[in-house]
Scaffold this motif. Structure first.
Motif, PDB file in Angstrom:
ATOM      1  N   ASP A 169       0.867  -1.178   0.000  1.00  0.00           N
ATOM      2  CA  ASP A 169       0.000   0.000   0.000  1.00  0.00           C
ATOM      3  C   ASP A 169       0.906   1.231   0.000  1.00  0.00           C
ATOM      4  O   ASP A 169       1.550   1.548   1.002  1.00  0.00           O
ATOM      5  CB  ASP A 169      -0.886  -0.007   1.246  1.00  0.00           C
ATOM      6  CG  ASP A 169      -1.768   1.231   1.350  1.00  0.00           C
ATOM      7  OD1 ASP A 169      -1.709   2.097   0.441  1.00  0.00           O
ATOM      8  OD2 ASP A 169      -2.506   1.340   2.348  1.00  0.00           O
TER       9      ASP A 169
ATOM     10  N   GLU B 291       0.449   4.275   0.186  1.00  0.00           N
ATOM     11  CA  GLU B 291       0.127   5.350   1.119  1.00  0.00           C
ATOM     12  C   GLU B 291       0.642   5.076   2.526  1.00  0.00           C
ATOM     13  O   GLU B 291       0.623   5.957   3.381  1.00  0.00           O
ATOM     14  CB  GLU B 291      -1.391   5.553   1.178  1.00  0.00           C
ATOM     15  CG  GLU B 291      -2.052   5.857  -0.155  1.00  0.00           C
ATOM     16  CD  GLU B 291      -1.565   7.171  -0.752  1.00  0.00           C
ATOM     17  OE1 GLU B 291      -1.164   8.064   0.037  1.00  0.00           O
ATOM     18  OE2 GLU B 291      -1.578   7.310  -1.989  1.00  0.00           O
TER      19      GLU B 291
ATOM     20  N   LYS C 229       2.676   6.922   9.836  1.00  0.00           N
ATOM     21  CA  LYS C 229       3.040   6.030   8.733  1.00  0.00           C
ATOM     22  C   LYS C 229       4.219   5.155   9.150  1.00  0.00           C
ATOM     23  O   LYS C 229       4.869   5.401  10.165  1.00  0.00           O
ATOM     24  CB  LYS C 229       3.424   6.842   7.491  1.00  0.00           C
ATOM     25  CG  LYS C 229       2.384   7.839   7.023  1.00  0.00           C
ATOM     26  CD  LYS C 229       1.189   7.163   6.407  1.00  0.00           C
ATOM     27  CE  LYS C 229       0.241   8.193   5.808  1.00  0.00           C
ATOM     28  NZ  LYS C 229      -0.954   7.565   5.218  1.00  0.00           N
TER      29      LYS C 229
ATOM     30  N   LYS D 254       6.648   6.855  -0.007  1.00  0.00           N
ATOM     31  CA  LYS D 254       5.936   7.571  -1.063  1.00  0.00           C
ATOM     32  C   LYS D 254       6.602   8.906  -1.384  1.00  0.00           C
ATOM     33  O   LYS D 254       6.498   9.413  -2.512  1.00  0.00           O
ATOM     34  CB  LYS D 254       4.481   7.801  -0.637  1.00  0.00           C
ATOM     35  CG  LYS D 254       3.618   8.429  -1.712  1.00  0.00           C
ATOM     36  CD  LYS D 254       2.216   8.714  -1.209  1.00  0.00           C
ATOM     37  CE  LYS D 254       1.399   9.416  -2.286  1.00  0.00           C
ATOM     38  NZ  LYS D 254       0.048   9.777  -1.787  1.00  0.00           N
TER      39      LYS D 254
END
Length: 325
Positions: free
Chosen positions: A21, A23, A37, A45
């Motif tokens: 993922d 994100e 995160k 990212k």
């Protein structure tokens, strides 16, 4: 398709293949903490797309296209994925041990001894975390040179474990060193197993052959996931593309390998031409094509190895300037 679209398409394929993922990860630790995160210095990212552009920006269209195809098939192991893979491998080991009438208390894991922090350190810490209710710290050996033979001798199932087996030389050397250091114990009474996150079956078979021929040791069971090679038929390139792709990629690999050389060692198409396409969240194995991890006159790698010296800021700025020219 223009370069911007090709990069985004390769990124999408890379994320999908590796169940990532996009994100979820950031490289900047402060931003990661603020936004809750996960930190990843390779695939964050905030850096990956820019790094991918920088990696191919000085190449002609055909070479850039070939590298992006390799990238789209690249295996990247995040920390979470490594936890999953080790859990699955341990379940398979557990099933085999229980099938033979053994139990957790008879298992000993031995990883490759290294001077510096290595993949074995990450493997041991994760295994210990997922098995803390069943096994003790003593059952994960980091340095065979610092332990007594009595520790090894008390266990029935000796499992040599690593993150990757590319050529098999490192694995065999580790087994040989262990056998020779503790040659006074009864190895015939032990069940010797081999476990690895990723490996080539040919390399596994070579390790088993060497152990039998040179040490008279039988590797009873093996647990691993397949390590692909970039020129496998139908993996990255079709039959029609293969000849031209091999020639082009090999020519670029020679340039990157030579300029400059690392301690006069050969990393053309990866160590001993392993032709691997794989990185772990903590390091890129030298079995991987050097175009992906080696600093050179031709640009900045996308998954640099931590064991090499990063160019100075001046050198990096010069590379970026060459890219713009």
């Amino acid at each position: 398709m223009d370069i911007e679209k090709r990069v985004k398409s390769a990124l999408d394929d890379f994320y999908t293949r590796n169940h990532i993922d996009k994100e979820r990860y950031l490289a900047d630790h402060r931003l990661a903490r603020e936004q809750c995160k996960e930190i990843d210095i390779y695939i964050g990212k905030d850096i990956l797309e820019d790094n991918l552009h920088n990696w191919i920006s000085r190449l002609d269209e055909e070479m850039a296209d070939k590298l992006l195809k390799l990238f789209s098939k690249y295996t990247y192991v995040t920390q979470q994925e490594m936890q999953y893979l080790l859990s699955i491998l341990f379940e398979r080991i557990q099933e085999e041990v229980l099938k033979q009438g053994g139990n957790y208390s008879e298992i000993l894991f031995i990883s490759v001894e290294a001077k510096y922090k290595s993949g074995g350190d990450n493997i041991r810490s994760i295994l210990q975390a997922i098995n803390m209710n069943y096994m003790t710290k003593e059952q994960y050996i980091a340095s065979i040179s610092r332990i007594d033979a009595s520790i090894v001798d008390k266990y029935k199932y000796i499992i040599f474990i690593d993150d990757i087996i590319g050529t098999g030389f490192t694995t065999y050397t580790n087994i040989k060193m262990t056998y020779e250091r503790f040659n006074n114990i009864d190895w015939k009474s032990k069940k010797i197993m081999l476990s690895c996150l990723y490996a080539r079956e040919k390399s596994i078979n070579m390790v088993r052959k060497w152990c039998k021929k040179e040490l008279n040791l039988d590797i009873k069971s093996v647990f691993f996931n397949k390590l692909h090679r970039c020129f496998e038929t139908g993996y990255c390139f079709s039959d029609e593309e293969m000849v031209a792709a091999k020639e082009l990629i090999a020519s670029y690999e020679r340039l990157v390998n030579e300029n400059p050389r690392i301690e006069e060692k050969e990393y053309f198409l990866g160590f001993r031409e392993s032709k691997a396409l794989i990185s772990f969240y903590y390091e890129t194995p030298n079995n991987t094509l050097c175009s992906f991890w080696k600093y050179s006159e031709y640009g900045l790698p996308i998954f640099p190895r931590q064991t090499q010296r990063q160019p100075s800021r001046l050198c990096i700025n010069d590379l970026k300037k060459k890219k713009r020219d």
